[in-house]
Design an enzyme around this catalytic site. Sequence first.
Site, PDB file in Angstrom:
ATOM      1  N   GLU A 260       0.845  -1.209   0.000  1.00 27.40           N
ATOM      2  CA  GLU A 260       0.000   0.000   0.000  1.00 27.40           C
ATOM      3  C   GLU A 260       0.875   1.251   0.000  1.00 27.40           C
ATOM      4  OE1 GLU A 260      -2.231  -1.579   3.392  1.00 27.40           O
ATOM      5  OE2 GLU A 260      -4.065  -1.257   2.247  1.00 27.40           O
TER       6      GLU A 260
ATOM      7  N   GLU B 280      -3.277  -9.810   3.690  1.00 24.47           N
ATOM      8  CA  GLU B 280      -4.047  -9.550   4.920  1.00 24.47           C
ATOM      9  C   GLU B 280      -5.091 -10.611   5.225  1.00 24.47           C
ATOM     10  OE1 GLU B 280      -3.185  -7.267   2.698  1.00 24.47           O
ATOM     11  OE2 GLU B 280      -2.689  -5.367   3.649  1.00 24.47           O
TER      12      GLU B 280
HETATM   13  N1  3HC Z   1       4.615  -7.373  11.840  1.00 19.21           N
HETATM   14  C1  3HC Z   1       5.266  -7.752  12.955  1.00 19.21           C
HETATM   15  N2  3HC Z   1       6.205  -8.735  12.948  1.00 19.21           N
HETATM   16  C2  3HC Z   1       6.466  -9.328  11.791  1.00 19.21           C
HETATM   17  C3  3HC Z   1       5.813  -8.988  10.602  1.00 19.21           C
HETATM   18  C4  3HC Z   1       4.847  -7.953  10.651  1.00 19.21           C
HETATM   19  N3  3HC Z   1       4.205  -7.543   9.550  1.00 19.21           N
HETATM   20  N4  3HC Z   1       6.272  -9.776   9.599  1.00 19.21           N
HETATM   21  C5  3HC Z   1       7.188 -10.584  10.161  1.00 19.21           C
HETATM   22  N5  3HC Z   1       7.317 -10.309  11.479  1.00 19.21           N
HETATM   23  C6  3HC Z   1       8.251 -10.920  12.436  1.00 19.21           C
HETATM   24  C7  3HC Z   1       7.997 -12.406  12.636  1.00 19.21           C
HETATM   25  O1  3HC Z   1       7.034 -12.614  13.646  1.00 19.21           O
HETATM   26  C8  3HC Z   1       9.366 -12.902  13.019  1.00 19.21           C
HETATM   27  O2  3HC Z   1       9.572 -12.585  14.378  1.00 19.21           O
HETATM   28  P1  3HC Z   1      10.447 -13.566  15.317  1.00 19.21           P
HETATM   29  O3  3HC Z   1      11.786 -13.644  14.680  1.00 19.21           O
HETATM   30  O4  3HC Z   1      10.419 -12.906  16.628  1.00 19.21           O
HETATM   31  O5  3HC Z   1       9.737 -14.892  15.306  1.00 19.21           O
HETATM   32  C9  3HC Z   1      10.317 -12.005  12.206  1.00 19.21           C
HETATM   33  O6  3HC Z   1       9.543 -10.855  11.851  1.00 19.21           O
HETATM   34  C10 3HC Z   1      10.825 -12.649  10.933  1.00 19.21           C
HETATM   35  O7  3HC Z   1       9.705 -13.130  10.210  1.00 19.21           O
HETATM   36  P2  3HC Z   1       9.731 -14.565   9.497  1.00 19.21           P
HETATM   37  O8  3HC Z   1      10.327 -15.579  10.415  1.00 19.21           O
HETATM   38  O9  3HC Z   1       8.387 -14.804   8.964  1.00 19.21           O
HETATM   39  O10 3HC Z   1      10.783 -14.282   8.344  1.00 19.21           O
HETATM   40  P3  3HC Z   1      10.779 -14.813   6.861  1.00 19.21           P
HETATM   41  O11 3HC Z   1      11.984 -14.243   6.227  1.00 19.21           O
HETATM   42  O12 3HC Z   1      10.577 -16.298   6.831  1.00 19.21           O
HETATM   43  O13 3HC Z   1       9.479 -14.179   6.158  1.00 19.21           O
HETATM   44  C11 3HC Z   1       7.964 -12.427   5.536  1.00 19.21           C
HETATM   45  C12 3HC Z   1       9.396 -12.813   5.986  1.00 19.21           C
HETATM   46  C13 3HC Z   1       7.679 -13.073   4.170  1.00 19.21           C
HETATM   47  C14 3HC Z   1       7.875 -10.963   5.435  1.00 19.21           C
HETATM   48  C15 3HC Z   1       6.946 -12.994   6.557  1.00 19.21           C
HETATM   49  O14 3HC Z   1       7.368 -12.618   7.867  1.00 19.21           O
HETATM   50  C16 3HC Z   1       5.547 -12.471   6.387  1.00 19.21           C
HETATM   51  O15 3HC Z   1       4.818 -12.968   5.554  1.00 19.21           O
HETATM   52  N6  3HC Z   1       5.149 -11.498   7.207  1.00 19.21           N
HETATM   53  C17 3HC Z   1       3.784 -11.019   7.291  1.00 19.21           C
HETATM   54  C18 3HC Z   1       3.395 -10.199   6.091  1.00 19.21           C
HETATM   55  C19 3HC Z   1       1.987  -9.698   6.248  1.00 19.21           C
HETATM   56  O16 3HC Z   1       1.066 -10.432   6.545  1.00 19.21           O
HETATM   57  N7  3HC Z   1       1.805  -8.399   6.026  1.00 19.21           N
HETATM   58  C20 3HC Z   1       0.541  -7.772   6.181  1.00 19.21           C
HETATM   59  C21 3HC Z   1       0.404  -7.229   7.554  1.00 19.21           C
HETATM   60  S1  3HC Z   1      -1.193  -6.555   7.861  1.00 19.21           S
HETATM   61  C22 3HC Z   1      -1.171  -5.060   7.075  1.00 19.21           C
HETATM   62  O17 3HC Z   1      -0.192  -4.683   6.505  1.00 19.21           O
HETATM   63  C23 3HC Z   1      -2.418  -4.261   7.195  1.00 19.21           C
HETATM   64  C24 3HC Z   1      -2.424  -3.076   6.304  1.00 19.21           C
HETATM   65  O18 3HC Z   1      -3.242  -3.320   5.203  1.00 19.21           O
HETATM   66  C25 3HC Z   1      -2.903  -1.873   7.006  1.00 19.21           C
END
Ligand code: 3HC
Length: 721
Positions: free
Chosen positions: A123, A143
């Site tokens: 976004e 999301e």
């Molecule tokens: N917020 C907070 N923490 C997050 C995060 C996020 N968006 N994304 C990842 N983390 C944290 C994980 O919990 C993890 O923490 P830890 O080491 O303490 O366990 C650390 O970051 C590393 O994450 P991964 O182990 O998952 O690392 P990878 O390299 O395997 O993957 C990634 C990276 C592909 C970015 C994966 O973490 C991911 O898919 N993250 C979530 C993405 C997501 O869902 N984004 C949307 C969020 S909601 C949003 O944006 C709403 C908006 O529309 C307003």
Amino acid sequence: MGFVPKKAKAFGGNMNDLVRITKDNDVAIITIDNPPVNALSPGVPEGIWAAIDEMNRDAAIKAAVVIGGGRTFVAGADIKEFSKMTSGASPRRSLLPLLLHIEDSPKPVVMAIHGNAFGGGLELAMAGHYRVASPLAQVGQPEVKLGIIPGAGGTQRLPRLVGVAKAVEMCAEGKPVSAREAAMLGLIDQLIEVDLLTGAVAFAREVADRPAPKTRERSEELATAAENSPIFTAARDATGKKQRGMKAPLAAIDAVEAATRLSFEEGCQTEAKLFTECLFSDQSKALIHVFFGEREVAKIPDVPKDTPVIPVNRVAVVGSGTMGGGIAMVFANAGIPVLLKDVDKTALEIGMSKIGKNYANSVQRGRFTQAFVDERLRLITPVSTYDAFDGVDMVVEAVFEGMALKKTVFAELDRACRRRAILASNTSTLNIDEIAGATSRSEAVIGTHFFSPANVMRLLEIVRGKKSSKEVIATCMQLSKKLGKIGVLVGNCRGFAGNRMFGPYRREAQFLVEEGADVERVDHALVEFGCAMGPLATGDLAGLDVGWRIRKEYRHLDKPGIRQPFAEDRLCELGRYGQKTLKGWYRYDENRRASADPEVIALVRKWSADAGIPQRQISADEIVDRCVYALVNEGARILEEGYALRAVDIDIIYLNGYGFPAYRGGPMWHADTVGLPKVYQRICEFHQQHGELWAPAPLLRRLVEAGKTFAEFDKEQAAAA
Ligand code: 3HC
Ligand code: NAI
């Protein structure tokens, strides 16, 4: 700021440690630096706002590049903040004003994407005037996987860039797209094959003197109502099938539809309303629990992150049957060469041919290319002796289930394999310590319990023996990730965590039929609850004879006077093993399509009458409570006895190995959501009605007395560790 949702707080900006601004002559470089994934945590939006202001104030600057520091662009909003917002601990904050602020910047802003631009990250990128990306980057609106929808204009800007059909797909399914595909869709303006920052700065200089295009003002991709209508109908239909029971995908479709019918501002208001409804839903809370849970299970309190691991470069699998063949594919898919051994030459040939057929199906379905499959097949070598076993780092044994045979095989492996090789068993019921006792290296023996079909199911229960070394545990946990599995460490009890709970669950399903419920009614109630399959149909799929044989082996352990289900054993005695014999709880046609079998119900009714079991009408609620609370009660025992590290570990096992609905967060989270006092009370009622098998787990009682939840139990355990 008409876009700020009611009650949400807008922010102005202060530069801070999370966002830096530097200059490359006439281009400002705004770097977001919030490791590990540059989530938009408090402070980041403020920093970006301030940086945009600063570059606009600086007359020497013509354009800006926004880039992520470290391994990625921006992975989205900070998911940890959501529970603080819903509990009222933090104010609600919206990114919409920041994104308008960027879009309204008179100087062009180029978003430079590497790693991931997910959720709020995409976004943010769409509010820039241009987007460039490394070819390996991925972008998406995931999301819905958290039970929410894009909440910062994603459902409004995305269709303006990629068209309605693709936006619906991306927002409702949540799957990422590669930068290459995004470039073809018009979401990325340029792929940068070399250094991203250098390329992005050059790009920014090139566009600096052009008028900065605003995504929100574009409408050419939005198409007409007549063109869009079938897209929304088809998407809603598909969602009902593929994401059955989930609310967020439907909300995401509604929000994209709003983009096609309303102004950008009104569309954002609709999106904000839907976003808030989703955010406060039980489904979202459950899915966020799952997101963090999947990461939590990798953390083993007494096996720290820096525990040395054994490099696993070559492996062997013993037994080329249903599981062995699938496990060999799992290793090959991860690029690890595998020796596949069987004592039976024909079984080995059949095993290899099944592997070939499985791969051919994957090519047909477009999952793998022929070249990928040829490469994987070359990695699997069928063998009939242990000759090459001294060259492997790990062996997974998957021979018939039987202690004597497993011990013989492990003694042979002990002799055939090098000293440091890990010896793992895929046993689903047997005692790992007893198996380890057949070797001279108990510390190298561990359980790796794959689920069927091994090449598809994500769960890998890693069974810790009394003497399994930390190095071996750490290696298996790390390996699970490389294999694309989710590894959960469990203790060595009968059935480990998953199958130990599955026993009472399926026991109750049988009891319900024996008490008068129809087979389809039991399955239907659990499917309506959200399970991928009903418990009786699952039995037919796995083969009723598997449990029957195990029960016969362990019959001597049954406590006298305690009710045991009988229907399934009797069906097996009649040769009704399930799908494999085209008869089980259901009747199957040659395409394995199930239909109700009146013969089964007539038989069960007769057996129940002979056993003096009163017949009655049973509600769908009772069916669900009996089956699901049987899981919860056994789960609580497993937790208390230390065979699972945390309640969330049990949840992750059930979601990934047993088709429990993710939007309910797993059985233990579901119990927390219902309220443990209510669950406990129901279990006490069942205890009174059905006797000893329903004795409430002591941990459950204690939590209820203390007014606590399983989630709080996990937190307390973590704090004590
Ligand atoms: N917020 C907070 N923490 C997050 C995060 C996020 N968006 N994304 C990842 N983390 C944290 C994980 O919990 C993890 O923490 P830890 O080491 O303490 O366990 C650390 O970051 C590393 O994450 P991964 O182990 O998952 O690392 P990878 O390299 O395997 O993957 C990634 C990276 C592909 C970015 C994966 O973490 C991911 O898919 N993250 C979530 C993405 C997501 O869902 N984004 C949307 C969020 S909601 C949003 O944006 C709403 C908006 O529309 C307003
Ligand atoms: P299977 O019957 O399909 O295959 C077993 C294979 O082992 C046969 O090909 C047989 O020839 C071979 N074998 C027997 N003795 C051998 C020996 N000494 N050396 C080499 N090969 C030998 O069995 P399946 O279903 O694959 O089960 C294997 C193991 O996996 C069992 O321990 C089972 O409990 C476990 N398991 C099974 C699951 C399932 O759904 N089938 C799920 C999870 C675990």
